[in-house]
Scaffold this motif. Structure first.
Motif, PDB file in Angstrom:
ATOM      1  N   ALA A   4      44.666 102.311  38.186  1.00 37.41           N
ATOM      2  CA  ALA A   4      43.378 102.044  38.409  1.00 37.41           C
ATOM      3  C   ALA A   4      43.048 103.018  39.569  1.00 37.41           C
ATOM      4  CB  ALA A   4      42.897 100.523  38.811  1.00 37.41           C
ATOM      5  N   LEU A   5      41.827 103.169  39.648  1.00 37.93           N
ATOM      6  CA  LEU A   5      41.195 103.957  40.831  1.00 37.93           C
ATOM      7  C   LEU A   5      39.901 103.209  41.450  1.00 37.93           C
ATOM      8  CD1 LEU A   5      41.530 107.051  42.081  1.00 37.93           C
ATOM      9  CD2 LEU A   5      39.327 107.344  41.190  1.00 37.93           C
ATOM     10  N   HIS A   6      40.120 103.150  42.852  1.00 36.85           N
ATOM     11  CA  HIS A   6      38.972 102.610  43.460  1.00 36.85           C
ATOM     12  C   HIS A   6      38.284 103.971  44.414  1.00 36.85           C
ATOM     13  CE1 HIS A   6      41.319  98.337  43.580  1.00 36.85           C
ATOM     14  NE2 HIS A   6      40.981  98.706  42.505  1.00 36.85           N
ATOM     15  N   TRP A   7      36.874 103.384  44.664  1.00 36.19           N
ATOM     16  CA  TRP A   7      36.293 104.263  45.565  1.00 36.19           C
ATOM     17  C   TRP A   7      35.796 103.255  46.605  1.00 36.19           C
ATOM     18  CZ3 TRP A   7      35.724 109.284  46.505  1.00 36.19           C
ATOM     19  CH2 TRP A   7      35.877 110.148  45.341  1.00 36.19           C
ATOM     20  N   TYR A   8      35.510 103.520  47.558  1.00 32.83           N
ATOM     21  CA  TYR A   8      35.114 102.624  48.930  1.00 32.83           C
ATOM     22  C   TYR A   8      34.145 103.471  49.876  1.00 32.83           C
ATOM     23  CZ  TYR A   8      38.654  99.313  47.750  1.00 32.83           C
ATOM     24  OH  TYR A   8      39.518  98.367  47.118  1.00 32.83           O
ATOM     25  N   ARG A   9      33.130 102.949  50.371  1.00 34.04           N
ATOM     26  CA  ARG A   9      32.388 103.647  51.529  1.00 34.04           C
ATOM     27  C   ARG A   9      32.849 103.087  52.825  1.00 34.04           C
ATOM     28  NH1 ARG A   9      26.390 103.646  50.014  1.00 34.04           N
ATOM     29  NH2 ARG A   9      26.743 101.522  50.511  1.00 34.04           N
ATOM     30  N   TRP A  10      32.928 104.019  53.780  1.00 36.73           N
ATOM     31  CA  TRP A  10      33.233 103.376  54.961  1.00 36.73           C
ATOM     32  C   TRP A  10      32.258 104.091  56.225  1.00 36.73           C
ATOM     33  CZ3 TRP A  10      38.966 103.795  57.346  1.00 36.73           C
ATOM     34  CH2 TRP A  10      39.116 103.020  58.612  1.00 36.73           C
ATOM     35  N   GLU A  11      31.330 103.373  56.651  1.00 30.72           N
ATOM     36  CA  GLU A  11      30.658 103.591  57.765  1.00 30.72           C
ATOM     37  C   GLU A  11      30.960 103.627  58.938  1.00 30.72           C
ATOM     38  OE1 GLU A  11      26.079 102.512  57.069  1.00 30.72           O
ATOM     39  OE2 GLU A  11      26.871 101.443  55.171  1.00 30.72           O
ATOM     40  N   THR A  12      30.713 104.406  59.952  1.00 33.15           N
ATOM     41  CA  THR A  12      31.251 104.407  61.457  1.00 33.15           C
ATOM     42  C   THR A  12      30.931 102.645  61.748  1.00 33.15           C
ATOM     43  OG1 THR A  12      30.758 106.523  61.629  1.00 33.15           O
ATOM     44  CG2 THR A  12      31.185 105.186  63.685  1.00 33.15           C
ATOM     45  N   ALA A  13      31.862 102.273  62.399  1.00 32.61           N
ATOM     46  CA  ALA A  13      31.973 101.087  63.373  1.00 32.61           C
ATOM     47  C   ALA A  13      31.607  99.730  62.177  1.00 32.61           C
ATOM     48  CB  ALA A  13      30.711 100.979  64.184  1.00 32.61           C
ATOM     49  N   LYS A  14      31.746  99.916  60.907  1.00 28.97           N
ATOM     50  CA  LYS A  14      31.914  98.923  59.908  1.00 28.97           C
ATOM     51  C   LYS A  14      33.066  98.893  59.264  1.00 28.97           C
ATOM     52  CE  LYS A  14      26.740  99.077  59.426  1.00 28.97           C
ATOM     53  NZ  LYS A  14      25.782  99.071  58.386  1.00 28.97           N
ATOM     54  N   SER A  15      33.332  97.947  58.362  1.00 22.30           N
ATOM     55  CA  SER A  15      34.233  98.106  57.437  1.00 22.30           C
ATOM     56  C   SER A  15      34.318  98.585  55.999  1.00 22.30           C
ATOM     57  CB  SER A  15      34.740  96.459  57.180  1.00 22.30           C
ATOM     58  OG  SER A  15      33.639  95.645  56.681  1.00 22.30           O
ATOM     59  N   PRO A  16      35.150  99.110  55.523  1.00 20.42           N
ATOM     60  CA  PRO A  16      35.182  99.813  54.083  1.00 20.42           C
ATOM     61  C   PRO A  16      34.636  98.748  53.297  1.00 20.42           C
ATOM     62  CG  PRO A  16      37.168 100.312  55.096  1.00 20.42           C
ATOM     63  CD  PRO A  16      36.795  99.329  56.007  1.00 20.42           C
ATOM     64  N   GLU A  17      33.715  99.349  52.438  1.00 20.38           N
ATOM     65  CA  GLU A  17      33.063  98.464  51.445  1.00 20.38           C
ATOM     66  C   GLU A  17      33.241  99.186  50.006  1.00 20.38           C
ATOM     67  OE1 GLU A  17      28.813  99.425  51.567  1.00 20.38           O
ATOM     68  OE2 GLU A  17      28.406  98.260  49.781  1.00 20.38           O
ATOM     69  N   ALA A  18      33.699  98.075  49.054  1.00 17.34           N
ATOM     70  CA  ALA A  18      33.892  98.720  47.657  1.00 17.34           C
ATOM     71  C   ALA A  18      32.697  99.305  47.001  1.00 17.34           C
ATOM     72  CB  ALA A  18      34.533  97.536  46.919  1.00 17.34           C
ATOM     73  N   LEU A  19      32.875 100.303  46.340  1.00 17.19           N
ATOM     74  CA  LEU A  19      31.816 100.963  45.521  1.00 17.19           C
ATOM     75  C   LEU A  19      32.214 100.772  43.916  1.00 17.19           C
ATOM     76  CD1 LEU A  19      31.200 104.502  47.175  1.00 17.19           C
ATOM     77  CD2 LEU A  19      29.866 102.584  47.262  1.00 17.19           C
ATOM     78  N   PHE A  20      33.324 101.275  43.532  1.00 16.07           N
ATOM     79  CA  PHE A  20      33.654 101.004  42.112  1.00 16.07           C
ATOM     80  C   PHE A  20      35.276 100.970  41.856  1.00 16.07           C
ATOM     81  CE2 PHE A  20      29.550 102.831  41.275  1.00 16.07           C
ATOM     82  CZ  PHE A  20      29.440 104.028  41.862  1.00 16.07           C
ATOM     83  N   VAL A  21      35.376 100.172  40.885  1.00 16.32           N
ATOM     84  CA  VAL A  21      36.747 100.179  40.285  1.00 16.32           C
ATOM     85  C   VAL A  21      36.901 100.553  38.723  1.00 16.32           C
ATOM     86  CG1 VAL A  21      38.712  98.630  39.696  1.00 16.32           C
ATOM     87  CG2 VAL A  21      37.345  97.971  41.680  1.00 16.32           C
TER      88      VAL A  21
END
Lengths: 114, 113
Positions: B32-49
């Motif tokens: 599997a491949l996961h994509w995450y978005r990580w904004e500054t001062a926040k926690s990584p957020e899942a985009l796609f699996v």
């Protein structure tokens, strides 16, 4: 709101001292994880747990220990055996530990050596 | 040793531009491949699996494609907005459990208003 809480946000350790990083989740997730981030590198897995009272080593477990006595909690202890503990630590959880489920992350703890 | 690469390392685009970046991985070790978005001062957020060759996923202006035979995934952002500024991480799951997870170093995107 459901989520993952890591504390403290910043932590300082003296040489030879053990410190414990807290991670709590109220998402009712079975699986929990600890990662370490160093500058310019991807997140590296330290330990993970798929069920209560069970956990497995990740790629860089040496110098770290964990426990999973409750479903909600997965504390990480950085022991004095970890020679380079300065890093950013992220805790995560997922529904059931299957790789087709995404992870949910906390805000992280930054650990520094005094 | 398995390695996941992301390119470019960083990217600056103007608001309204579309952009894309790449995650490359060894095709022989794919579950599997996961994509995450990580904004500054926040926690990584899942985009796609993503789990199947040829998978295409979309979430608003962001979409992703997957080619497991050649070992890459593209992430596209259409009409970039300042709020898209973040580091985008991909993670390869090389087995049925997370002991085989490998994160790429990330692509840092800055969208200039």
């Amino acid at each position: 709101d459901g989520g993952i809480t890591q504390s403290p946000k910043y932590l300082f350790r003296k040489e030879g001292q053990n410190v414990t990083l807290s991670c709590e989740q109220n998402l009712n997730h079975d699986a929990m994880y600890w990662y370490r981030q160093d500058p310019g590198q991807g997140l590296r897995l330290i330990y993970y747990s798929q069920i209560v009272n069970d956990f497995q080593k990740g790629d860089i477990a040496e110098g770290y220990s964990v426990s999973r006595e409750k479903k909600e909690s997965f504390p990480l202890t950085v022991t004095s055996a970890q020679k380079n503990p300065t890093a950013f630590y992220l805790c995560a959880s997922s529904m059931n530990g299957q790789v087709n489920q995404p992870q949910h992350f906390g805000d992280g703890t930054r650990l520094s050596i005094l | 040793i398995l390695n996941v690469e992301q390119s470019p390392q960083s990217l600056h685009v103007q608001e309204g531009d579309s952009t894309n970046f790449t995650c490359s991985f060894p095709s022989s070790n794919f579950y599997a491949l996961h994509w995450y978005r990580w904004e500054t001062a926040k926690s990584p957020e899942a985009l796609f699996v993503m789990t199947l060759n040829g998978d295409e996923k979309k979430k608003g202006r962001i979409s992703a494609t997957l080619n497991t035979k050649e070992g890459y995934s593209y992430l596209y952002i259409k009409g970039s907005q300042p709020e898209d500024s973040a580091t985008y991480l991909c993670a390869l799951l090389g087995g049925t459990s997370y002991d085989k997870v490998i994160f790429g170093p990330g692509t840092s995107l800055s969208v200039i208003p």
